[in-house]
Write a protein that holds these residues in place. Structure first.
Motif: not given
Length: 279
Positions: A258-279
């Motif tokens: 949810n909302n992982v790419i913020p307003a004002g995002w920039s090309p080349g930047q890295t954005y980390r979520s707080v979710v992942n699949f079950a391993a």
């Protein structure tokens, strides 16, 4: 008297027939053979045969991410240079990017082999690796990791090996799904490298939802490798939520960043979520 003799003869026939079934190796049912078959399937049925080579420096990561787009990150944790370029069947037009496998070789192939499995991630393509149905062009680090301690150079000197492999779930401890925005992204076109997916390691579907949009998910397409894109044709409104569905082949999962790419995002930047699949 005849009746007693008939029963006695029948009993002898049944005993002899039973012994014949147990002792005759051509019998349709052989308990010992059945037990061996089940044990063999349980131990070895998940391992397949493949070819293996290596590329790059002896203790390196092969290349800087190659055809999947991971860049120099393949040298760092969690990949830690334990990566492989896949032949056409493993790379699979980019769908194989991020998939995890265990590979091993045995002393029957090369005396330097340890027989212990090494986990590698597909991060690159080897389009010319077609001598076998499945081929791993491993980093020098990964190829050497299949060796007995102290014999990595000896194993790498072999150059080409027949190995065993099997697909396994990915597990990147401490990592969540991450989005690195492609340099070509703009107000109407959004693309991102998606990495560190636990579980199957690759994606079957990616969708994007714009700000203030409660219901509409727009389908993203694979651009190349592990990069997914949305060519909206009109201005996109951030922040973006991204819904990801794993590719399987089993235990298909869906998570939402949810909302992982913020307003004002920039090309080349890295954005980390707080979710992942079950391993």
């Amino acid at each position: 008297m005849a009746r007693v003799f008939h029963q006695y003869s029948l009993s002898i026939f049944i005993v002899v027939a039973s012994l014949s079934l147990l002792l005759n190796p051509s019998s349709c049912f052989n308990p010992k053979l059945l037990n061996v078959s089940i044990k063999y399937q349980s131990d070895d049925s998940n391992w397949g045969a493949a070819g293996a080579t290596w590329y790059g420096s002896p203790n390196g990561a092969g290349s800087d991410g190659g055809a999947c787009g991971y860049g120099a990150g393949v040298e760092q944790a969690p990949f830690s240079s334990l990566i492989s370029a896949g032949g056409p069947s493993l790379y699979n037009n980019g769908d194989g990017c991020g998939v995890c496998y265990q590979v091993k070789c045995t002393t029957s192939v090369n005396k330097a082999c340890s027989g212990n499995p090494v986990t590698v991630v597909i991060t690159d393509e080897c389009p010319g690796c077609t001598n076998e149905a499945y081929h791993f062009d491993l980093s020098g680090t990964a190829f050497g990791a299949m060796a007995t301690s102290g014999l990595a150079d000896q194993l790498r000197n072999a150059g080409v090996l027949q190995i065993q492999y099997k697909r396994v779930n990915c597990n990147f401890p401490g990592k969540t799904i991450t989005f690195k925005v492609d340099q070509g992204s703009n107000e109407q076109y959004f693309a991102a490298l998606i990495e560190f997916e636990d579980g199957s390691g690759n994606l079957g579907a990616v969708e994007l939802k714009q700000a203030l949009d409660q219901d509409s998910w727009q389908t993203m397409q694979r651009s190349w490798g592990a990069v997914w894109k949305l060519d909206a044709g009109s201005k996109l409104q951030a922040p973006f939520s991204i819904r990801l569905t794993s590719a399987g082949p089993t235990n298909v999962q869906t998570v939402v960043a949810n909302n992982v790419i913020p307003a004002g995002w920039s090309p080349g930047q890295t954005y980390r979520s707080v979710v992942n699949f079950a391993a």
